[in-house]
Design a protein around this motif. Structure first.
Motif, PDB file in Angstrom:
ATOM      1  N   ARG A  52       4.221  13.767 -10.131  1.00  0.00           N
ATOM      2  CA  ARG A  52       4.888  14.836  -9.741  1.00  0.00           C
ATOM      3  C   ARG A  52       4.554  15.577  -8.620  1.00  0.00           C
ATOM      4  N   ALA A  53       4.474  14.860  -7.437  1.00  0.00           N
ATOM      5  CA  ALA A  53       3.798  15.522  -6.226  1.00  0.00           C
ATOM      6  C   ALA A  53       5.024  15.771  -5.606  1.00  0.00           C
ATOM      7  N   SER A  54       4.895  17.233  -4.746  1.00  0.00           N
ATOM      8  CA  SER A  54       6.057  17.661  -4.308  1.00  0.00           C
ATOM      9  C   SER A  54       6.021  17.321  -2.743  1.00  0.00           C
ATOM     10  N   ASP A  55       4.594  17.015  -2.265  1.00  0.00           N
ATOM     11  CA  ASP A  55       4.543  16.537  -0.803  1.00  0.00           C
ATOM     12  C   ASP A  55       3.473  15.465  -0.710  1.00  0.00           C
ATOM     13  N   ILE A  56       3.638  14.692   0.320  1.00  0.00           N
ATOM     14  CA  ILE A  56       2.338  13.411   0.484  1.00  0.00           C
ATOM     15  C   ILE A  56       1.939  13.724   2.038  1.00  0.00           C
ATOM     16  N   HIS A  57       0.527  13.944   2.272  1.00  0.00           N
ATOM     17  CA  HIS A  57       0.131  14.053   3.342  1.00  0.00           C
ATOM     18  C   HIS A  57      -0.810  12.924   4.040  1.00  0.00           C
ATOM     19  N   PHE A  58      -0.341  12.321   5.261  1.00  0.00           N
ATOM     20  CA  PHE A  58      -1.209  11.156   5.760  1.00  0.00           C
ATOM     21  C   PHE A  58      -1.725  11.832   6.902  1.00  0.00           C
ATOM     22  N   LEU A  88       0.823  -1.263   0.156  1.00  0.00           N
ATOM     23  CA  LEU A  88       0.157  -0.100  -0.155  1.00  0.00           C
ATOM     24  C   LEU A  88       0.823   1.131  -0.075  1.00  0.00           C
ATOM     25  N   LEU A  89       1.790   1.422   0.772  1.00  0.00           N
ATOM     26  CA  LEU A  89       2.586   2.355   0.882  1.00  0.00           C
ATOM     27  C   LEU A  89       3.633   2.542  -0.240  1.00  0.00           C
ATOM     28  N   ASN A  90       3.969   1.529  -0.931  1.00  0.00           N
ATOM     29  CA  ASN A  90       4.630   1.763  -2.227  1.00  0.00           C
ATOM     30  C   ASN A  90       3.719   2.143  -3.134  1.00  0.00           C
ATOM     31  N   LEU A  91       2.581   1.748  -3.226  1.00  0.00           N
ATOM     32  CA  LEU A  91       1.594   2.183  -4.259  1.00  0.00           C
ATOM     33  C   LEU A  91       1.307   3.541  -4.256  1.00  0.00           C
ATOM     34  N   VAL A  92       1.181   4.111  -2.899  1.00  0.00           N
ATOM     35  CA  VAL A  92       1.171   5.571  -2.710  1.00  0.00           C
ATOM     36  C   VAL A  92       2.259   6.501  -3.126  1.00  0.00           C
ATOM     37  N   LEU A  93       3.411   5.805  -2.980  1.00  0.00           N
ATOM     38  CA  LEU A  93       4.705   6.589  -3.485  1.00  0.00           C
ATOM     39  C   LEU A  93       4.892   6.609  -4.805  1.00  0.00           C
ATOM     40  N   MET A  94       4.283   5.535  -5.476  1.00  0.00           N
ATOM     41  CA  MET A  94       4.716   5.637  -6.886  1.00  0.00           C
ATOM     42  C   MET A  94       3.479   6.324  -7.592  1.00  0.00           C
ATOM     43  N   GLU A  95       2.216   6.617  -7.081  1.00  0.00           N
ATOM     44  CA  GLU A  95       1.148   7.022  -7.501  1.00  0.00           C
ATOM     45  C   GLU A  95       1.573   8.666  -7.356  1.00  0.00           C
ATOM     46  N   ALA A  96       2.194   9.234  -6.440  1.00  0.00           N
ATOM     47  CA  ALA A  96       2.331  10.614  -5.893  1.00  0.00           C
ATOM     48  C   ALA A  96       3.731  10.811  -6.975  1.00  0.00           C
ATOM     49  N   ASP A 114     -12.796   9.995  12.440  1.00  0.00           N
ATOM     50  CA  ASP A 114     -13.607   8.837  11.736  1.00  0.00           C
ATOM     51  C   ASP A 114     -12.984   8.532  10.191  1.00  0.00           C
ATOM     52  N   GLN A 115     -11.876   8.993   9.802  1.00  0.00           N
ATOM     53  CA  GLN A 115     -11.433   8.809   8.470  1.00  0.00           C
ATOM     54  C   GLN A 115      -9.736   9.148   8.728  1.00  0.00           C
ATOM     55  N   PHE A 116      -9.130   8.397   7.579  1.00  0.00           N
ATOM     56  CA  PHE A 116      -7.850   8.792   7.241  1.00  0.00           C
ATOM     57  C   PHE A 116      -7.724   9.027   5.974  1.00  0.00           C
ATOM     58  N   LYS A 117      -7.120  10.362   5.917  1.00  0.00           N
ATOM     59  CA  LYS A 117      -6.750  10.901   4.419  1.00  0.00           C
ATOM     60  C   LYS A 117      -5.610  10.703   4.006  1.00  0.00           C
ATOM     61  N   ILE A 118      -5.276  10.639   2.760  1.00  0.00           N
ATOM     62  CA  ILE A 118      -4.070  10.717   2.209  1.00  0.00           C
ATOM     63  C   ILE A 118      -4.018  11.764   0.866  1.00  0.00           C
ATOM     64  N   ARG A 119      -3.364  12.763   1.069  1.00  0.00           N
ATOM     65  CA  ARG A 119      -3.406  14.043  -0.028  1.00  0.00           C
ATOM     66  C   ARG A 119      -2.166  13.958  -0.625  1.00  0.00           C
ATOM     67  N   TYR A 120      -1.984  14.499  -1.827  1.00  0.00           N
ATOM     68  CA  TYR A 120      -0.718  14.963  -2.317  1.00  0.00           C
ATOM     69  C   TYR A 120      -0.708  16.369  -2.893  1.00  0.00           C
ATOM     70  N   ARG A 121       0.373  16.951  -2.915  1.00  0.00           N
ATOM     71  CA  ARG A 121       0.188  18.322  -3.304  1.00  0.00           C
ATOM     72  C   ARG A 121       1.248  18.075  -4.984  1.00  0.00           C
ATOM     73  N   VAL A 122       0.374  18.617  -5.815  1.00  0.00           N
ATOM     74  CA  VAL A 122       0.871  18.716  -7.398  1.00  0.00           C
ATOM     75  C   VAL A 122       0.942  20.369  -7.977  1.00  0.00           C
ATOM     76  N   ASP A 123       1.932  20.952  -8.237  1.00  0.00           N
ATOM     77  CA  ASP A 123       1.938  22.120  -9.012  1.00  0.00           C
ATOM     78  C   ASP A 123       1.337  23.043  -7.940  1.00  0.00           C
ATOM     79  N   GLY A 124       1.643  22.892  -6.508  1.00  0.00           N
ATOM     80  CA  GLY A 124       1.020  23.767  -5.427  1.00  0.00           C
ATOM     81  C   GLY A 124      -0.371  23.468  -4.963  1.00  0.00           C
ATOM     82  N   THR A 125      -1.130  22.430  -5.557  1.00  0.00           N
ATOM     83  CA  THR A 125      -2.388  22.391  -5.188  1.00  0.00           C
ATOM     84  C   THR A 125      -2.735  20.984  -4.509  1.00  0.00           C
TER      85      THR A 125
END
Length: 571
Positions: free
Chosen positions: A202-208, A190-198, A213-224
């Protein structure tokens, strides 16, 4: 166990008379630019044939070499490895026999690949040597566009009940339990897939981010920021523990913030991850800063400066002494611009030393020092000792306090060129900020040569770019009227597969170059407010960031929306 000889591929090819010193030098320089494996670079430059590289890699690693173009691979072997793992590790399964899988590797020098695969696939592994291009072609041929998605993996995890749940308690879970949780195969995948996708995006940051009640994973691309498919809440502890194991952090400590680093080779790309953990009410928040060396362009003419500003800036950085400051908020590209300037200045007859927190990119030929405040190695202390190392040019990562500013000024007065950064909104307010730090105005006028303020704005996707007419409200936001723009053409991105329907792809800088001339020096001595310095600078030809952005809008590089978001309108 794979035995690797201590001889480099370049040396083996030279000893065989297949390449010469000059060709190797050219290939190594090209490798620095594109991040490809050396063997593939030599083949692309047509210095050697593919079979010669394969034989030499086989000698270097004591593995057999294979020509994937001539192999017919059985379904038994392919079914043992998912498409995502094949792409992440740049491998191609080629045979399956007696619980042993043989895989062709694009990077046989990565000694961890077989260990990781052995653990994840639950079988014995043997390696064989191939080229990067051949492995990529084989993956496309046998897997096509197939790629295990986040949704597929989460569904599989849910069906299998694959990940053990551990209740988070005030006292913390047992270290052994956390270690076992971090090493479960579904967590690793799962972590490998998150990293590969990001990294693919061309993500600059990955947020866990854990919530009630939930667990979000977001990544920043071109500042968004963009949200990925959210995993179940109980996976937050498992993923956080896995990240801590990989970055050598204290897996049991969940009450205090921690910082670490992970170096990865994903799909043949060198990726550096800076890890930051932060304890929150509902668990630890983890942010990864992604430093992908293969996509970094340290070229001053590529950062987005217009020709006249670029010419003036290049003249400024070639001065024998003085201070040049880059300014703007975190993540605005200041460091990349200054690194690009250092790359221009870097030559055998110049000694350059940097002091940074952290050292983001390694530049051959430049001495780089990592700040470590935990042991009192601060910018100020480091800068004092750098001056005893006989440098010509010094880069100070950031001027944070009066002491660092004073030493930088002293360095400039003793014949050094000093580059540094500061956090201010625009170029003129940098001067007033330094005065507010209790630096005497006459010291500033004697040393500071220029201030370069910048922001990053998203660029329109060139594949789906189309002209359009902005409405009156849009124009008012940027301080224009319909009459003023009657002869102008505006563009936007329609959204396509190439830009993931966003209409934007990539970013560029918008700049404001304040050159300290005699008129500006008079205002600094008088402690004039930033608005007076701005007016005077504009009289001498300074282009504000908003004006620079507008010119990029007119040239179809970016949009009104991006310029409004990134700059302020001055009366």
């Amino acid at each position: 166990m794979v035995t690797i000889t201590h001889r480099f591929l370049g040396e083996i090819l030279k000893d065989k008379g297949l390449i010469n010193d000059k060709q190797l030098e050219v290939a190594l320089e090209k490798q620095k630019e594109n991040g490809q494996l050396l063997g593939q670079v030599l083949i692309d430059l047509e210095f050697v044939k593919e079979e010669d590289v394969l034989k030499s890699l086989g000698e270097q690693t004591n593995m057999p070499s294979v020509n994937l173009n001539e192999l017919e691979i059985s379904r038994d072997a392919i079914d043992r490895v998912s498409a995502s793992i094949a792409r992440i590790y740049k491998i191609m399964p080629i045979s399956w026999s007696d619980n042993t899988l043989t895989v062709a590797m694009a990077d046989p020098m990565n000694v961890y690949t077989l260990d990781d695969l052995r653990f994840m696939l639950g079988c014995e592994l043997k390696g064989a040597v191939s080229t990067e291009e051949a492995v990529n072609k084989a993956i496309e041929r046998y897997y096509g566009a197939e790629m295990e998605s986040m949704g597929d993996l989460l569904e599989q995890i849910g069906q299998e009940g694959a990940i053990t749940e551990i209740e988070e308690e005030e006292g913390g879970a047992d270290v052994q339990q956390l270690q076992e949780l971090a090493e479960q195969v579904p967590v690793v995948k799962l972590l490998n897939l998150v990293l590969m996708e990001a990294i693919k995006n061309r993500a600059s940051d990955i947020h866990f981010e854990p919530f009630e009640d939930q667990f979000k994973i977001r990544y920043r691309v071109d500042g968004t920021l963009y949200e990925m498919v959210p995993p179940p809440k109980h996976l937050s502890l498992a993923l956080t523990s896995r990240i801590k194991v990989m970055s050598n952090l204290d897996i049991a400590e969940r009450r205090l913030p921690q910082a670490g680093r992970i170096q990865l080779n994903m799909g043949g790309r060198e990726v550096d991850l800076r890890i930051s953990t932060l304890p929150t009410v509902f668990g630890e928040s983890v942010v990864m800063r992604v430093l992908d060396r293969s996509v970094v362009m340290l070229a001053l003419d590529q950062v987005g400066m217009q020709a006249d500003d670029l010419s003036r800036f290049e003249q400024l950085i070639r001065k024998p002494n003085g201070i040049i400051l880059g300014t703007g908020p975190t993540g605005c590209g200041k460091t990349t611009t200054l690194y690009s300037a250092l790359k221009v200045l870097n030559s055998p007859d110049v000694k350059i030393i940097t002091t940074e927190d952290p050292v983001e990119y390694n530049i051959p030929g430049i001495m780089q020092v990592q700040i470590k405040e935990a042991i009192d190695l601060t910018f100020a202390k480091c800068l004092r000792h750098i001056l005893r190392q006989d440098p010509d040019i010094i880069l100070v990562g950031e001027i944070r306090d009066l002491e660092t500013a004073e030493i930088a000024i002293q360095a400039s007065l003793t014949g050094h060129l000093v580059l540094s950064t500061l956090h201010t909104n625009d170029a003129p307010s940098t001067v007033t900020r330094l005065i507010d730090m209790d630096i005497e105005p006459f010291m500033l006028t004697s040393t500071v040569e220029a201030v370069l303020a910048q922001r990053l704005v998203r660029t329109i996707c060139q594949n789906c770019k189309e002209p359009y007419q902005p409405d009156e409200r849009e124009l008012q936001e940027i301080g224009l009227s319909v009459e003023e723009t009657a002869d102008k053409t505006f563009y936007r991105g329609r959204g396509c597969d190439l830009c993931d329907k966003r209409g934007y792809k990539g970013r560029t800088g918008i700049f404001e170059l304040l050159i300290i001339n005699e008129d500006i020096r008079v205002l600094i001595i008088e402690k004039a407010p930033a608005k007076d310095i701005r007016v005077k600078a504009m009289e001498h030809g300074m282009r504000t960031m908003r004006d620079d952005g507008l010119e990029k809008v007119y040239h179809g590089i970016t949009t009104i929306e991006e310029i409004v978001k990134g700059t302020q309108l001055f009366a």
